[in-house]
Design a protein around this motif. Structure first.
Motif, PDB file in Angstrom:
ATOM      1  N   THR A 135     -93.268  32.727 -16.985  1.00 32.37           N
ATOM      2  CA  THR A 135     -93.956  32.734 -18.061  1.00 32.37           C
ATOM      3  C   THR A 135     -94.163  33.688 -19.432  1.00 32.37           C
ATOM      4  O   THR A 135     -94.100  34.931 -18.918  1.00 32.37           O
ATOM      5  N   TRP A 136     -93.771  33.214 -20.685  1.00 28.74           N
ATOM      6  CA  TRP A 136     -93.246  34.560 -21.434  1.00 28.74           C
ATOM      7  C   TRP A 136     -94.387  34.992 -21.202  1.00 28.74           C
ATOM      8  O   TRP A 136     -94.081  36.035 -22.237  1.00 28.74           O
ATOM      9  N   GLU A 198     -92.030  18.519 -14.511  1.00 26.27           N
ATOM     10  CA  GLU A 198     -93.318  18.335 -15.855  1.00 26.27           C
ATOM     11  C   GLU A 198     -93.274  19.438 -17.185  1.00 26.27           C
ATOM     12  O   GLU A 198     -93.863  19.801 -18.312  1.00 26.27           O
ATOM     13  N   LEU A 213     -91.649  26.538 -35.090  1.00 23.71           N
ATOM     14  CA  LEU A 213     -92.621  27.445 -34.635  1.00 23.71           C
ATOM     15  C   LEU A 213     -91.481  29.152 -35.077  1.00 23.71           C
ATOM     16  O   LEU A 213     -92.007  29.691 -35.127  1.00 23.71           O
TER      17      LEU A 213
ATOM     18  N   TYR B  82     -94.439  12.353  -8.751  1.00 27.37           N
ATOM     19  CA  TYR B  82     -95.494  12.223 -10.221  1.00 27.37           C
ATOM     20  C   TYR B  82     -96.623  12.616  -9.332  1.00 27.37           C
ATOM     21  O   TYR B  82     -97.467  12.790  -9.574  1.00 27.37           O
ATOM     22  N   VAL B 196    -100.967  18.849 -27.396  1.00 26.71           N
ATOM     23  CA  VAL B 196     -99.875  18.502 -26.984  1.00 26.71           C
ATOM     24  C   VAL B 196     -99.166  19.201 -26.299  1.00 26.71           C
ATOM     25  O   VAL B 196     -98.717  19.734 -24.843  1.00 26.71           O
ATOM     26  N   TRP B 197     -97.980  19.830 -27.252  1.00 28.24           N
ATOM     27  CA  TRP B 197     -97.240  20.981 -26.745  1.00 28.24           C
ATOM     28  C   TRP B 197     -97.293  21.606 -28.162  1.00 28.24           C
ATOM     29  O   TRP B 197     -96.993  21.611 -29.446  1.00 28.24           O
ATOM     30  N   HIS B 198     -95.999  22.753 -27.580  1.00 26.62           N
ATOM     31  CA  HIS B 198     -96.705  23.500 -28.378  1.00 26.62           C
ATOM     32  C   HIS B 198     -94.901  24.062 -29.240  1.00 26.62           C
ATOM     33  O   HIS B 198     -95.035  24.167 -30.334  1.00 26.62           O
ATOM     34  N   ASP B 199     -94.226  23.825 -28.718  1.00 27.06           N
ATOM     35  CA  ASP B 199     -92.958  24.274 -29.316  1.00 27.06           C
ATOM     36  C   ASP B 199     -91.956  22.984 -29.112  1.00 27.06           C
ATOM     37  O   ASP B 199     -91.319  22.585 -28.123  1.00 27.06           O
ATOM     38  N   GLY B 250    -101.498  21.824 -17.754  1.00 23.64           N
ATOM     39  CA  GLY B 250    -100.943  21.196 -16.149  1.00 23.64           C
ATOM     40  C   GLY B 250    -101.038  21.924 -14.808  1.00 23.64           C
ATOM     41  O   GLY B 250    -101.301  23.341 -15.002  1.00 23.64           O
ATOM     42  N   HIS B 251    -100.333  21.674 -13.929  1.00 22.94           N
ATOM     43  CA  HIS B 251    -100.286  22.812 -12.742  1.00 22.94           C
ATOM     44  C   HIS B 251     -98.945  22.959 -12.821  1.00 22.94           C
ATOM     45  O   HIS B 251     -97.935  23.377 -13.255  1.00 22.94           O
ATOM     46  N   SER B 253     -97.380  27.194 -12.197  1.00 21.64           N
ATOM     47  CA  SER B 253     -96.710  28.578 -13.478  1.00 21.64           C
ATOM     48  C   SER B 253     -96.010  27.738 -14.745  1.00 21.64           C
ATOM     49  O   SER B 253     -95.250  27.146 -14.736  1.00 21.64           O
ATOM     50  N   GLY B 254     -96.118  28.855 -15.384  1.00 24.26           N
ATOM     51  CA  GLY B 254     -95.766  28.291 -17.071  1.00 24.26           C
ATOM     52  C   GLY B 254     -96.918  27.379 -17.387  1.00 24.26           C
ATOM     53  O   GLY B 254     -96.383  26.817 -18.841  1.00 24.26           O
ATOM     54  N   ALA B 255     -97.003  26.826 -17.372  1.00 23.87           N
ATOM     55  CA  ALA B 255     -97.526  25.484 -17.822  1.00 23.87           C
ATOM     56  C   ALA B 255     -99.215  25.540 -18.077  1.00 23.87           C
ATOM     57  O   ALA B 255     -98.914  24.683 -19.306  1.00 23.87           O
ATOM     58  N   ASP B 256     -99.453  26.537 -18.450  1.00 24.68           N
ATOM     59  CA  ASP B 256    -100.734  26.846 -19.648  1.00 24.68           C
ATOM     60  C   ASP B 256    -100.339  27.537 -21.058  1.00 24.68           C
ATOM     61  O   ASP B 256    -100.492  28.357 -21.610  1.00 24.68           O
ATOM     62  N   GLN B 260    -101.721  29.536 -23.913  1.00 25.11           N
ATOM     63  CA  GLN B 260    -101.724  30.515 -24.439  1.00 25.11           C
ATOM     64  C   GLN B 260    -101.446  30.794 -26.158  1.00 25.11           C
ATOM     65  O   GLN B 260    -101.798  31.989 -26.548  1.00 25.11           O
ATOM     66  N   PHE B 261    -100.174  29.664 -26.165  1.00 30.27           N
ATOM     67  CA  PHE B 261     -99.916  29.482 -27.416  1.00 30.27           C
ATOM     68  C   PHE B 261    -101.126  29.639 -28.359  1.00 30.27           C
ATOM     69  O   PHE B 261    -101.617  29.864 -29.703  1.00 30.27           O
ATOM     70  N   THR B 264    -103.067  32.853 -28.524  1.00 32.64           N
ATOM     71  CA  THR B 264    -102.476  34.076 -29.130  1.00 32.64           C
ATOM     72  C   THR B 264    -102.020  33.983 -30.843  1.00 32.64           C
ATOM     73  O   THR B 264    -101.288  34.873 -30.833  1.00 32.64           O
TER      74      THR B 264
END
Lengths: 358, 311
Positions: A135-136, A198, A213, B82, B196-199, B250-251, B253-256, B260-261, B264
């Motif tokens: 993760t970034w 997902e 962004l 899913y 919903v989404w950051h980028d 979501g579940h 890795s990376g889904a959070d 985080q956006f 931060t």
């Protein structure tokens, strides 16, 4: 397909003649600055234009203006709008320049910056970045632009290698290799997308392209590549003119055709890859802008290239302005705007001209 | 590109006009089981079955959750890739993705009921019907729509009582939230932003489940003027100055990333939400899936938005 720009152009373009075109470069530069200011003043949040100017001017050295605006206003103008406008300008300039270079180099009006695999390579890199279990925020930077950049460069290098015939790289082979590898990478990307679960929406949005962004750090990374590549290409503009003759003739005139090809391809690929890495593959700008410039100012690359830089930057900033204001506070994907605004304008130019171009 | 986009199930509520109102009109269920069942589903289709279905295929995670909550797990023969809740659902055979189920698989399982959604209306449902399969389409676009979908599924599967109990329990939990929040005046409703989404930055406007959850939990959605899931500019969020930011996570890795956006992104630093550290992550499966767990989503929203009322 081949044409002689030098013989063709005095009759062809609206504004030909050395002085007219020099003035045009000057005029477009002024227009670019004005449009940067305008685009920074307009956004989904209303900020009076004078306030915007004050915020901007206050940041200039040796200027002392008392702050009468809220901190939020300064954040919006200096940290959201300005980097976005500048990044849009850089990307527009890069794509238009790369498009003009490819069109000249391949002597093919359908050439665009993505012709020889840059877009598909970048997409594959980005998709791999999305699918990696890293993760970034843990790394402190985003791995996706880095992988996109590497993907774009590797894909183009592979195409170049595949297209090599003996010591030469014939342009037709280059285009065919580019199209074939592009199709291959494209299908891998499609497969990865449908099996990405997902993470899919993140990938799809990346592929659609967006400035939403943009930050100063991105400007800082893209700028050196675009500046260097563009300067190299503009310096070689005269050579690009000679290349419009037969490659053999150019060779006889003392041009090292293969080396020139390699330098120009490398420069154009580098600026495209740098742009695409951060904002995704935005279509239309790279193919339409050089054509529009050619229609208006003629095909001499010494003017075509700098005018494309300016026109590309202006067009992209305006397209992004439309994208973020028309349905504010919602934003429209930038690619939609470049196509909707670009295509009719280009068709208009094409019809007014009523004769074969290129 | 468009069809790919359509696969994103968090954006899936967009297309069809809700006909759930008509779904409550049900033809007389007077006779005893097993007897012909006839209902009008949430796409306004008449669904008639000769007998109670025993082999059910679910074409959506929300449908799977409804079936399991109704105690029908034994009768579910297959779900989608899913379907991850309840955990037992993951052990079921799958018939492919949410938008791309394999018709062949469904037919080969001698299915007697397919539980579809509005997403399948154009392409999948006609194909299933052509092969003589019974299809019940659920299309809940609101919390009430979810309750109706549960009742409808209960009727078709012959578990009306279980469905009525489930719905009553959900109603009670919903009311224990709305009893406290219904009367709140505007100034006591914290401005809330759902990410919903950051980028690109994307939020939930009116017509989405999240908008309804914010409203019912006693907040004020900063994006209520937008419709459906919509891109929003960062400056609009800054100018709206949300007191609470809820990020969908979501579940895996990376889904959070979205969370985080929100936590931060330097340009959000002056918002009330960041100043008072009121940035929360919510499992998107609770807030975007129109299934029984939507009440859990509502309770979480209530705790985020009004911690003083719910704790």
């Amino acid at each position: 397909m081949s044409f002689n720009p030098v013989a063709n152009e005095p009759i062809g373009a609206y504004f030909s003649g050395r002085r007219t075109r020099l003035f045009s470069i000057l005029g477009l530069s002024v227009a670019l600055v004005a449009i940067v200011l305008l685009a920074t003043s307009v956004g989904s949040v209303h900020i009076p234009i004078l306030t915007t100017f004050s915020v901007l001017v206050a940041k200039l050295p040796l200027v002392d203006i008392a702050q009468t605006w809220q901190g939020t206003v300064e954040t919006i103008v200096l940290e959201i709008r300005l980097p976005r406008v500048i990044l849009a300008g850089l990307v527009g300039a890069a794509l238009a320049t790369a498009g003009a270079t490819y069109q000249g180099l391949f002597r093919n009006p359908l050439a665009d910056p993505y012709l020889i695999g840059v877009a598909q390579g970048a997409s594959l890199g980005a998709v791999i970045g999305f699918l990696l279990p890293i993760t970034w925020h843990n790394l402190g930077f985003s791995i996706i632009p880095l992988l996109a950049f590497i993907g774009a460069l590797v894909a183009t290098a592979v195409v170049y290698g595949l297209a090599r015939v003996g010591k030469t790289v014939p342009v037709t082979t280059l285009i065919l290799a580019g199209v074939a590898l592009g199709a291959l990478l494209g299908s891998i990307v499609s497969y990865l997308i449908i099996s990405s679960g997902e993470k899919m929406h993140g990938i799809v949005f990346w592929l659609m392209g967006s400035f939403s962004l943009s930050q100063w750090s991105e400007v800082g990374i893209v700028l050196p590549y675009v500046a260097t590549g563009t300067v190299v290409i503009i310096i070689l503009a005269r050579m690009l003119n000679v290349m419009q003759l037969d490659e053999e003739q150019a060779q006889q005139l003392g041009v090292n055709v293969e080396r020139l090809k390699l330098i120009l391809l490398a420069a154009a690929t580098l600026i495209t890859a740098a742009s695409v890495s951060f904002v995704g593959t935005i279509g239309f700008v790279g193919i339409i802008t050089p054509h529009a410039v050619r229609l208006i100012w003629g095909a001499d690359h010494r003017f075509l290239l700098p005018l494309s830089v300016l026109a590309g930057a202006i067009f992209m900033i305006l397209a992004d302005l439309v994208a973020r204001t028309v349905l504010a506070p919602t934003e429209i994907p930038i690619g939609v705007i470049t196509a909707i605004c670009g295509a009719p304008f280009f068709l208009y130019l094409l019809r007014r001209r009523k004769k074969a171009i290129f | 590109m468009k069809s790919k986009l359509h696969r994103i199930y968090t954006v899936f509520l967009v297309s069809t006009i809700a006909l759930f109102l008509s779904a409550s009109c049900v033809s007389p269920p007077e006779s005893a089981l097993p007897s012909p069942i006839e209902v009008i589903d949430q796409l306004g289709r008449t669904v008639a079955l000769d007998k109670t279905p025993q082999r059910i295929v679910s074409l959506a995670p929300s449908n799977t959750e409804i079936l399991f909550a109704l105690g029908l797990s034994d009768r579910v023969v297959a779900v989608t890739d899913y379907c991850n809740y309840p955990p037992e659902a993951e052990a079921k055979q799958t018939i492919g993705g949410f938008s791309t189920p394999s018709i062949e698989e469904i037919v080969s399982l001698s299915t007697d009921l397919v539980l579809a959604t509005s997403r399948h209306e154009a392409k999948i449902i006609p194909q299933l019907e052509d092969r003589g399969l019974n299809v019940l389409a659920l299309n809940p676009e609101t919390i009430d729509g979810v309750l109706e979908a549960i009742i409808l599924t209960g009727m078709v599967a012959g578990v009306e009582e279980r469905a009525a109990e489930l719905v009553a329990g959900m109603r009670q939990r919903i009311e224990s939230v709305t009893d406290k929040t219904d009367g709140l005046p505007l100034e006591q409703r914290p401005a809330t932003c759902y990410v919903v989404w950051h980028d690109p930055l994307m939020t939930a406007g009116s017509g989405t489940l999240q908008d309804e959850l914010i409203e019912k939990a006693g907040g004020l959605n900063i994006a209520r003027e937008l419709t459906d899931y919509a891109d929003i500019s960062l400056e609009a969020v800054i100018a709206a100055n949300p007191e609470v930011i809820i990020a969908g996570a979501g579940h895996g890795s990376g889904a959070d990333q979205t969370f985080q956006f929100a936590k931060t992104e330097p340009r959000l630093r002056d918002t009330e939400a960041r100043r008072h550290d009121r940035i929360y992550a919510v499992d998107v499966d609770l807030t975007s899936r129109p299934g029984p767990r939507i009440v859990e989503g509502l309770e979480e929203f209530a705790q985020f938005i009004h911690p003083e009322l719910f704790n």
